[in-house]
Design a protein around this motif. Structure first.
Motif, PDB file in Angstrom:
ATOM      1  N   PRO A  17      -1.502  -6.049  -8.434  1.00 60.55           N
ATOM      2  CA  PRO A  17      -1.863  -4.772  -9.074  1.00 60.55           C
ATOM      3  C   PRO A  17      -1.805  -3.637  -8.052  1.00 60.55           C
ATOM      4  O   PRO A  17      -2.117  -3.844  -6.873  1.00 60.55           O
ATOM      5  CB  PRO A  17      -3.298  -5.001  -9.560  1.00 60.55           C
ATOM      6  N   PHE A  18      -1.442  -2.453  -8.507  1.00 61.43           N
ATOM      7  CA  PHE A  18      -1.231  -1.337  -7.591  1.00 61.43           C
ATOM      8  C   PHE A  18      -2.450  -1.036  -6.726  1.00 61.43           C
ATOM      9  O   PHE A  18      -2.313  -0.716  -5.540  1.00 61.43           O
ATOM     10  CB  PHE A  18      -0.838  -0.074  -8.370  1.00 61.43           C
ATOM     11  N   GLY A  19      -3.653  -1.124  -7.300  1.00 62.96           N
ATOM     12  CA  GLY A  19      -4.869  -0.837  -6.533  1.00 62.96           C
ATOM     13  C   GLY A  19      -4.991  -1.731  -5.312  1.00 62.96           C
ATOM     14  O   GLY A  19      -5.275  -1.267  -4.201  1.00 62.96           O
ATOM     15  N   LYS A  20      -4.753  -3.031  -5.500  1.00 59.76           N
ATOM     16  CA  LYS A  20      -4.815  -3.985  -4.392  1.00 59.76           C
ATOM     17  C   LYS A  20      -3.659  -3.748  -3.415  1.00 59.76           C
ATOM     18  O   LYS A  20      -3.833  -3.828  -2.193  1.00 59.76           O
ATOM     19  CB  LYS A  20      -4.762  -5.415  -4.943  1.00 59.76           C
ATOM     20  N   PHE A  21      -2.489  -3.446  -3.969  1.00 54.21           N
ATOM     21  CA  PHE A  21      -1.307  -3.167  -3.149  1.00 54.21           C
ATOM     22  C   PHE A  21      -1.568  -1.976  -2.222  1.00 54.21           C
ATOM     23  O   PHE A  21      -1.186  -1.987  -1.050  1.00 54.21           O
ATOM     24  CB  PHE A  21      -0.117  -2.875  -4.067  1.00 54.21           C
ATOM     25  N   LEU A  22      -2.240  -0.957  -2.750  1.00 47.99           N
ATOM     26  CA  LEU A  22      -2.544   0.248  -1.972  1.00 47.99           C
ATOM     27  C   LEU A  22      -3.478  -0.073  -0.809  1.00 47.99           C
ATOM     28  O   LEU A  22      -3.290   0.424   0.309  1.00 47.99           O
ATOM     29  CB  LEU A  22      -3.174   1.303  -2.882  1.00 47.99           C
ATOM     30  N   ILE A  23      -4.475  -0.928  -1.054  1.00 49.25           N
ATOM     31  CA  ILE A  23      -5.404  -1.333   0.015  1.00 49.25           C
ATOM     32  C   ILE A  23      -4.650  -2.097   1.100  1.00 49.25           C
ATOM     33  O   ILE A  23      -4.833  -1.847   2.299  1.00 49.25           O
ATOM     34  CB  ILE A  23      -6.550  -2.191  -0.562  1.00 49.25           C
ATOM     35  N   TYR A  24      -3.787  -3.032   0.684  1.00 47.61           N
ATOM     36  CA  TYR A  24      -2.977  -3.789   1.651  1.00 47.61           C
ATOM     37  C   TYR A  24      -2.104  -2.852   2.485  1.00 47.61           C
ATOM     38  O   TYR A  24      -1.971  -3.026   3.703  1.00 47.61           O
ATOM     39  CB  TYR A  24      -2.073  -4.793   0.925  1.00 47.61           C
ATOM     40  N   ALA A  25      -1.510  -1.862   1.814  1.00 45.95           N
ATOM     41  CA  ALA A  25      -0.618  -0.921   2.508  1.00 45.95           C
ATOM     42  C   ALA A  25      -1.380  -0.100   3.549  1.00 45.95           C
ATOM     43  O   ALA A  25      -0.880   0.127   4.659  1.00 45.95           O
ATOM     44  CB  ALA A  25       0.062   0.001   1.496  1.00 45.95           C
ATOM     45  N   LEU A  26      -2.588   0.338   3.200  1.00 44.91           N
ATOM     46  CA  LEU A  26      -3.401   1.121   4.141  1.00 44.91           C
ATOM     47  C   LEU A  26      -3.823   0.275   5.341  1.00 44.91           C
ATOM     48  O   LEU A  26      -3.812   0.750   6.484  1.00 44.91           O
ATOM     49  CB  LEU A  26      -4.635   1.685   3.436  1.00 44.91           C
ATOM     50  N   LEU A  27      -4.193  -0.977   5.096  1.00 47.30           N
ATOM     51  CA  LEU A  27      -4.569  -1.876   6.199  1.00 47.30           C
ATOM     52  C   LEU A  27      -3.376  -2.135   7.116  1.00 47.30           C
ATOM     53  O   LEU A  27      -3.516  -2.158   8.350  1.00 47.30           O
ATOM     54  CB  LEU A  27      -5.104  -3.199   5.641  1.00 47.30           C
ATOM     55  N   LEU A  28      -2.205  -2.309   6.512  1.00 43.40           N
ATOM     56  CA  LEU A  28      -0.991  -2.499   7.311  1.00 43.40           C
ATOM     57  C   LEU A  28      -0.650  -1.243   8.105  1.00 43.40           C
ATOM     58  O   LEU A  28      -0.183  -1.326   9.243  1.00 43.40           O
ATOM     59  CB  LEU A  28       0.189  -2.873   6.405  1.00 43.40           C
ATOM     60  N   GLN A  29      -0.890  -0.082   7.489  1.00 40.53           N
ATOM     61  CA  GLN A  29      -0.636   1.178   8.188  1.00 40.53           C
ATOM     62  C   GLN A  29      -1.505   1.270   9.444  1.00 40.53           C
ATOM     63  O   GLN A  29      -1.037   1.695  10.508  1.00 40.53           O
ATOM     64  CB  GLN A  29      -0.940   2.354   7.262  1.00 40.53           C
ATOM     65  N   LEU A  30      -2.760   0.839   9.343  1.00 45.87           N
ATOM     66  CA  LEU A  30      -3.654   0.811  10.510  1.00 45.87           C
ATOM     67  C   LEU A  30      -3.113  -0.120  11.593  1.00 45.87           C
ATOM     68  O   LEU A  30      -3.147   0.207  12.785  1.00 45.87           O
ATOM     69  CB  LEU A  30      -5.054   0.352  10.090  1.00 45.87           C
ATOM     70  N   LEU A  31      -2.608  -1.271  11.165  1.00 40.68           N
ATOM     71  CA  LEU A  31      -2.050  -2.242  12.117  1.00 40.68           C
ATOM     72  C   LEU A  31      -0.811  -1.672  12.806  1.00 40.68           C
ATOM     73  O   LEU A  31      -0.633  -1.830  14.023  1.00 40.68           O
ATOM     74  CB  LEU A  31      -1.702  -3.540  11.383  1.00 40.68           C
ATOM     75  N   ILE A  32       0.036  -0.999  12.039  1.00 37.40           N
ATOM     76  CA  ILE A  32       1.263  -0.399  12.584  1.00 37.40           C
ATOM     77  C   ILE A  32       0.922   0.689  13.605  1.00 37.40           C
ATOM     78  O   ILE A  32       1.514   0.747  14.688  1.00 37.40           O
ATOM     79  CB  ILE A  32       2.130   0.181  11.440  1.00 37.40           C
ATOM     80  N   ILE A  33      -0.038   1.544  13.264  1.00 35.80           N
ATOM     81  CA  ILE A  33      -0.453   2.618  14.180  1.00 35.80           C
ATOM     82  C   ILE A  33      -1.043   2.024  15.458  1.00 35.80           C
ATOM     83  O   ILE A  33      -0.766   2.500  16.564  1.00 35.80           O
ATOM     84  CB  ILE A  33      -1.467   3.557  13.492  1.00 35.80           C
ATOM     85  N   THR A  34      -1.836   0.961  15.311  1.00 31.38           N
ATOM     86  CA  THR A  34      -2.426   0.297  16.480  1.00 31.38           C
ATOM     87  C   THR A  34      -1.339  -0.268  17.388  1.00 31.38           C
ATOM     88  O   THR A  34      -1.428  -0.164  18.617  1.00 31.38           O
ATOM     89  CB  THR A  34      -3.382  -0.833  16.035  1.00 31.38           C
TER      90      THR A  34
END
Length: 389
Positions: free
Chosen positions: A266-283
């Motif tokens: 579901p998009f809501g869960k997908f959005l949370i995963y994407a934000l967490l991955l974005q944090l990992l990428i920035i790190t």
């Protein structure tokens, strides 16, 4: 440790670079959203039909010139796919009953899936199954499927994220590439290391503060774009299906999707995963930039090395791999390949680097690898560096 991180964050906001970074993010967000909306409008059904008709005409000319039967077969597949796309566009422009359209589309997709040869990506069973999953989910949840030319906060963000990955390392370098080299060149670090604080804590606090500032600026800007475009053009349903996790197998020089590997999130869960991955990428970007800053004696050296390693190497390897397809796997080792969280979740990385073992989990492991290698390397070098000279 908390006080060190707090002081480092305050110091970063007193630097002139913070204004440059904020200006870059603001300008890019405005221009990026404007450009994204223009791109979406350009994909209206009328424009798409004209473009696809021209594509079919070019494919037919190419088919007449080629003598290779395998290449002719692939061109025929592309022509059929393109013609089906035009037919679907024309139907969608006239129809008002979306559920009936979806059911008709499902019948066609199921028929195509049965006839699929599994010899190419566009004629694989999983290619059709992925679309079937999405349509069946929409019918079950009573959600009207979105089209590429519909403007809402998700269609804008989908393209916007693809654009921002080019800017992401630049933003990180503005804040992190000289966080250590600046103090080393100005000799202020020598005063800090004489205090009763371990070098490990000093270095780690600088890395954490840079990561916090970069993450906050990038993610807050993305959230604002998401909210503002949602208020202007409408919000996507949080239950909307997003297909992710497709795995691949090698077939000659191509990667073929493995049947049954794709699943719905579901998009809501997908959005949370994407934000967490974005944090990992920035790190990961901060870890690389921090390492370069630690080994550099001047700001200019740190900035130059950062840009060369992330941008320079990728844009040298990428065109070479397009000419020599066997070298595509080299992109799997480059940080630039993993900057888009959507590509990781949907596993577009696999087809980009042409490596069948690539999965979202493997991509995440590689990002963690970047963090561990470069952060531990920076901490070790800083601990042994002669800073009192």
């Amino acid at each position: 440790m908390k006080d060190l991180i707090k002081n480092e964050i305050i110091k970063m906001f007193y630097r002139k670079k913070i204004l440059i970074g904020l200006a870059v993010i603001l300008i890019f967000s405005v221009v990026g959203v404007w450009g994204t909306i223009a791109i979406i409008k350009a994909t209206s059904p009328e424009n798409e039909i004209k473009i696809t008709q021209q594509k079919i005409a070019n494919l037919k000319k190419e088919r007449m010139k080629t003598k290779d039967p395998i290449k002719k077969q692939k061109i025929d597949e592309q022509i059929l796919q393109s013609q089906a796309y035009i037919d679907n566009l024309k139907i969608s422009m006239k129809s008002t009953d979306w559920k009936k359209d979806v059911k008709n589309q499902l019948d066609k997709l199921k028929k195509s899936m049965k006839e699929a040869t599994d010899l190419s990506l566009l004629d694989s069973k999983e290619y059709y199954r992925e679309q079937i999953l999405e349509y069946e989910y929409c019918l079950k949840k009573n959600i009207k499927p979105y089209t590429l030319w519909q403007i809402n906060n998700w269609t804008v963000m989908n393209i916007f994220l693809g654009l921002i990955i080019f800017l992401l390392p630049f933003i990180v370098f503005i804040f992190a590439s000289d966080i250590m080299s600046n103090e080393i060149s100005q000799k202020t670090i020598s005063l800090l290391v004489t205090r009763p604080i371990s070098r490990f804590k000093i270095a780690l606090s600088k890395f954490i503060s840079a990561t916090i500032v970069c993450s906050a600026l990038v993610i807050i800007s993305e959230i604002l774009v998401f909210i503002i475009t949602g208020l202007l053009y409408g919000f996507i349903d949080l239950k909307y299906p997003i297909t992710v996790g497709t795995r691949y197998r090698k077939h000659g020089l191509e990667l073929i999707p493995i049947y049954g590997s794709t699943y719905i999130v579901p998009f809501g869960k997908f959005l949370i995963y994407a934000l967490l991955l974005q944090l990992l990428i920035i790190t990961a970007c901060c870890a690389l930039s921090f390492f370069i800053s630690t080994i550099s004696k001047s700001n200019s050296t740190a900035n130059t090395l950062s840009f060369l390693i992330v941008y320079g190497i990728y844009f040298v390897v990428s065109p070479i791999s397009q000419v020599v397809s066997k070298l595509n796997f080299l992109k799997a080792f480059l940080l630039y390949t993993y900057l888009n969280p959507l590509d990781i979740l949907e596993n577009n990385i696999a087809t980009n680097v042409m490596v069948s073992i690539m999965t979202p989990f493997v991509s995440i492991l590689i990002l963690f690898g970047y963090i561990v290698v470069f952060l531990s390397g920076a901490l070790k070098i800083f601990n042994k560096k002669d800073l009192l000279v």
